[in-house]
Scaffold this motif. Structure first.
Motif, PDB file in Angstrom:
ATOM      1  N   GLU A 202      19.855  14.352 -36.773  1.00  0.00           N
ATOM      2  CA  GLU A 202      19.058  15.367 -36.043  1.00  0.00           C
ATOM      3  C   GLU A 202      19.491  16.781 -36.414  1.00  0.00           C
ATOM      4  OE1 GLU A 202      18.529  12.829 -31.861  1.00  0.00           O
ATOM      5  OE2 GLU A 202      19.945  14.490 -31.970  1.00  0.00           O
ATOM      6  N   GLN A 204      19.798  18.019 -39.154  1.00  0.00           N
ATOM      7  CA  GLN A 204      18.986  18.572 -40.268  1.00  0.00           C
ATOM      8  C   GLN A 204      18.032  19.653 -39.755  1.00  0.00           C
ATOM      9  OE1 GLN A 204      19.963  17.644 -43.103  1.00  0.00           O
ATOM     10  NE2 GLN A 204      21.148  15.938 -42.338  1.00  0.00           N
ATOM     11  N   GLN A 205      17.698  19.567 -38.483  1.00  0.00           N
ATOM     12  CA  GLN A 205      16.726  20.530 -37.922  1.00  0.00           C
ATOM     13  C   GLN A 205      17.274  21.956 -37.895  1.00  0.00           C
ATOM     14  OE1 GLN A 205      14.286  17.961 -34.696  1.00  0.00           O
ATOM     15  NE2 GLN A 205      16.469  17.928 -34.454  1.00  0.00           N
ATOM     16  N   ASN A 213      16.462  28.665 -36.021  1.00  0.00           N
ATOM     17  CA  ASN A 213      16.169  27.565 -35.091  1.00  0.00           C
ATOM     18  C   ASN A 213      17.175  27.450 -33.966  1.00  0.00           C
ATOM     19  OD1 ASN A 213      13.996  26.872 -36.513  1.00  0.00           O
ATOM     20  ND2 ASN A 213      14.739  24.895 -37.258  1.00  0.00           N
ATOM     21  N   ASP A 431       9.497  22.634 -44.337  1.00  0.00           N
ATOM     22  CA  ASP A 431      10.100  21.502 -43.651  1.00  0.00           C
ATOM     23  C   ASP A 431       9.453  21.390 -42.264  1.00  0.00           C
ATOM     24  OD1 ASP A 431      11.724  19.832 -42.136  1.00  0.00           O
ATOM     25  OD2 ASP A 431      13.521  20.350 -43.282  1.00  0.00           O
ATOM     26  N   GLN A 433       9.713  19.261 -39.961  1.00  0.00           N
ATOM     27  CA  GLN A 433      10.641  18.896 -38.882  1.00  0.00           C
ATOM     28  C   GLN A 433      11.337  20.154 -38.337  1.00  0.00           C
ATOM     29  OE1 GLN A 433      14.094  16.817 -40.178  1.00  0.00           O
ATOM     30  NE2 GLN A 433      14.295  15.615 -38.316  1.00  0.00           N
ATOM     31  N   GLN A 434      11.701  21.056 -39.272  1.00  0.00           N
ATOM     32  CA  GLN A 434      12.372  22.289 -38.829  1.00  0.00           C
ATOM     33  C   GLN A 434      11.418  23.182 -38.038  1.00  0.00           C
ATOM     34  OE1 GLN A 434      14.484  24.380 -41.930  1.00  0.00           O
ATOM     35  NE2 GLN A 434      16.206  22.963 -41.845  1.00  0.00           N
ATOM     36  N   GLU A 436       8.828  22.226 -36.333  1.00  0.00           N
ATOM     37  CA  GLU A 436       8.600  21.596 -35.034  1.00  0.00           C
ATOM     38  C   GLU A 436       9.767  21.905 -34.089  1.00  0.00           C
ATOM     39  OE1 GLU A 436       6.786  17.682 -35.809  1.00  0.00           O
ATOM     40  OE2 GLU A 436       8.052  17.088 -34.100  1.00  0.00           O
ATOM     41  N   PHE A 437      10.981  21.836 -34.638  1.00  0.00           N
ATOM     42  CA  PHE A 437      12.151  22.124 -33.803  1.00  0.00           C
ATOM     43  C   PHE A 437      12.174  23.598 -33.397  1.00  0.00           C
ATOM     44  CE2 PHE A 437      16.721  23.013 -33.097  1.00  0.00           C
ATOM     45  CZ  PHE A 437      16.910  22.172 -32.013  1.00  0.00           C
TER      46      PHE A 437
END
Ligand code: FAD
Length: 463
Positions: A202, A204-205, A213, A431, A433-434, A436-437
Motif C-alpha cells: 500500500e 506505493q501510493q 499525497n 499512476d 492508484q496514486q 486515487e489515493f
C-alpha cells in the motif's frame, strides 16, 4: 479571507499576518534569504530546471517537530487554500521540493526520532537522516537495506517520497520491491487532518509521489544483519571489460552491496583517489562482504583487472580516500559538476538482461559528449543496469536529441532529469492508484502543486 474551492489561493492575495497568527507556537521562517535557501534542492544539475525554478520561493517556511505541529500546519494550509510543499534534506534532483506556486514549505527535519528497533525492522520519524538511522540500527547489530549516497543529509521520508533505490539495491532490490517498506503513517491535508496507516505494498501510493499525497509522519523499514563492507576499487584497461566484470560479479556466490562502473574520463574529477583511479583505467566501485573477498579478487584478476583500493570505510577515511558509495550513483555527477559546470546528466534504464554492446554503441555514437557510468541493482529479483550519464551541456535541443538516440535502440528508457513532473521524469504514465489515493490524502490538491500531471483541478473536492 474568504475560502475558495478547487483552486489554490493566490499567495499574493493571502493575509499572511493572519496565517502566521494561525500557526502560533510553531517555528516560522520569514527571512527572504532563508526562505530562498529552503525552497531549493539539487535541481541545479539541470540547466533547464535552473532556468525554470530559480525564482520559485516559499512565502513562508515552517519547521515542524511533532505530529501535532504537522496537524496544525496541514489544517491551516487547508483552511487558507495554501500550497504546501514538504521538504527534508533537500537533496532531491528534480526540484522535487521546490514550491512552484509559493505558499508554505514545511521542513520536517526536526521530526527525527528513532521510535522502535526490533529484529528485522525499525520505526523512525520521517525527517530522520538516513545515516543517523543506520548508526542506531548498527547498535543492534543490524543495518538499513538501502540508502542514497546522500545519506548524511537525506531523510528516510524524502527517500521514500522522492527516491528510487541506491546503495544496497544490488543486494536487496529497490524501494518498491516487496519486503523493504513495511509500514507508513500519513497525515492528510484537510481542515481536520486524519492519519492513514499504510502497510506493505500500500505504501506505493506515497512512494515516489514527490510529497503530493499526504505528509509521511513515520515509517517502518526492514533491516538486515550488519556487515562490515569492504570498499573496493577495481581497475580495468577497457570499459567493455569493466562491464563484463560487473555482469560476472552478479554470481550468487559473491555477497556485494554496491556495484558501479565509471569510465576513465571521470578520473580527473576523482582527485582524492589519485593513482588509484588513473586516467587510463576504468573503475568499478564496489562494497564487498569480507567472506567474498577471495572469490572477488580472483574474479577481478580473471577479467584482467587489478584492485587499487580495498578497506573498510574508517580505513579509507583515515587515508583520505572516499568510501565507494561516494564514487557511485549521482555522486559521480556531483564529482564532475563540482569541478566543471559545463556538464549535465541523463538517467537511463537498460533493458534486462543488460547488454554491454548498447553502451559500446553509445560510446561510439556520442564521442566526447557523453561519459558512461552504470549502477547495477536488483529489481523484482532480476539484476538490472541503470546509467547516470554525464552529458556535455550544448543546449536543450542537443540534450533531447541525445535522449531520442538512446531510446531509439536497445530497449533503453530515459528517466528525464530535466522535468519537474513525476510522469515526465520516469513513470511515463499516470499512476491511477496514486491519484486515487491523492483524493483521500489531499482532496483539495494543495500538496506540492504542479508535480503530478495526473491531478487536474476538476478532481479537487468542493469544500
Ligand atoms: C549526489 C546525489 C546522489 C543521490 N543518490 C541517490 C540514490 O542513490 N538513490 C536515490 O533514490 N536518490 C538519490 N538522490 C536523490 C535524493 O538524494 C534522495 O532521493 C534522498 O533520499 C531525498 O531525501 P531528502 O530528505 O533530501 O528529500 P527532499 O529533497 O527534501 O524531498 C524529496 C521529495 O520528498 C518529499 N518529501 C520529503 N519528506 C517528506 C515527508 N515526510 N512526507 C511527504 N513527502 C516528503 C518532498 O516534498 C520532495 O518531493 C541523490 C541526489 C544527489 C544530489
Amino acid at each position: 479571507m474568504k475560502a475558495r474551492c478547487s483552486m489554490n489561493a493566490k499567495p499574493g492575495a493571502v493575509d499572511w499576518d493572519a496565517v502566521r497568527a494561525d500557526l502560533h507556537g510553531l517555528h516560522l521562517i520569514t527571512a527572504p534569504g532563508q526562505r530562498k535557501q529552503l525552497s531549493k534542492d539539487f535541481y541545479w544539475y539541470s540547466p533547464i530546471l535552473s532556468a525554470q525554478l530559480d525564482h520559485c520561493v516559499a512565502d513562508l517556511v515552517v519547521k515542524v517537530s511533532t505530529e501535532d505541529d504537522v496537524r496544525q500546519v496541514a489544517a491551516v494550509a487547508a483552511r487558507w487554500h495554501l500550497p504546501l510543499t514538504v521538504r527534508a534534506g533537500g537533496t532531491g534532483n528534480y526540484g522535487q521540493c521546490v514550491p512552484l506556486e509559493g505558499g508554505i514549505v514545511m521542513d520536517v527535519t526536526p521530526m527525527c526520532r528513532v521510535l522502535d528497533i526490533q529484529p528485522g525492522r525499525m520505526r523512525v520519524e520521517a525527517g530522520a537522516r538516513m545515516h543517523d538511522i543506520e548508526l542506531a540500527a548498527r547498535e543492534t547489530g543490524q543495518a538499513l537495506r538501502m540508502w542514497p549516497s546522500t545519506w548524511q543529509v537525506a531523510s528516510i521520508g524524502g527517500f521514500i517520497a522522492g527516491g528510487f533505490g541506491g546503495i544496497g539495491s544490488f543486494r536487496h532490490g529497490i524501494l518498491r520491491d516487496s519486503g523493504n517498506l513495511l509500514r507508513a503513517r500519513i497525515m492528510t491535508l484537510e481542515r481536520a487532518p486524519r492519519v492513514i496507516e499504510l502497510h506493505g505494498d500500500e505504501i506505493q501510493q506515497v512512494h515516489h509521489a514527490y510529497g503530493t499525497n499526504g505528509v509521511i509522519l513515520d515509517v517502518e523499514v526492514a533491516l538486515s544483519p550488519a556487515v562490515e563492507w569492504l570498499h573496493c576499487t577495481a581497475l580495468f584497461p577497457g570499459y567493455r571489460g569493466a562491464l563484463d566484470f560487473c555482469i560476472a560479479a552478479q554470481a550468487p556466490a559473491l555477497d556485494i552491496f554496491l556495484l558501479s562502473s565509471v569510465e576513465a574520463r571521470f578520473s580527473p574529477w576523482y582527485q582524492s583517489l589519485g593513482e588509484r583511479f588513473p586516467a587510463d583505467r576504468h573503475a568499478v566501485f564496489t562494497m564487498v562482504a569480507p567472506d567474498s573477498m577471495a572469490p572477488f579478487r580472483a574474479l577481478v584478476a580473471g577479467h584482467g583487472g587489478r584492485i587499487s583500493v580495498a578497506g573498510t570505510e574508517p580505513e579509507l577515511r583515515a587515508q583520505g580516500l572516499p568510501p565507494a558509495y561516494e564514487c557511485a550513483f549521482n555522486h559521480t555527477t556531483l564529482q564532475a559538476l563540482k569541478a566543471d559546470r559545463r556538464w549535465t546528466y541523463l538517467q537511463v534504464a537498460y533493458a534486462a538482461p543488460f547488454e554491454p554492446a548498447v553502451v559500446e554503441r553509445h560510446l561510439r555514437l556520442f564521442g566526447g559528449d557523453v561519459l558512461q557510468h552504470q549502477d547495477f541493482a536488483r529489481v523484482a529479483g532480476q539484476c538490472c543496469a541503470f546509467g547516470i550519464l554525464l552529458v556535455r551541456w550544448k543546449g536543450r535541443e542537443h540534450q533531447y536529441q541525445v535522449m531520442r538516440e538512446i531510446e531509439a535502440q536497445g530497449g533503453c528508457r530515459i528517466f528525464n532529469p530535466h522535468v519537474v513532473t513525476i510522469e515526465d521524469g520516469g513513470m511515463k504514465t499516470i499512476d491511477a492508484q496514486q491519484i486515487e489515493f491523492k483524493q483521500r490524502s489531499d482532496p483539495m490538491g494543495l500538496m506540492n502543486p504542479g508535480k503530478t500531471r495526473g491531478w487536474r483541478p476538476a478532481l479537487a473536492a468542493r469544500c
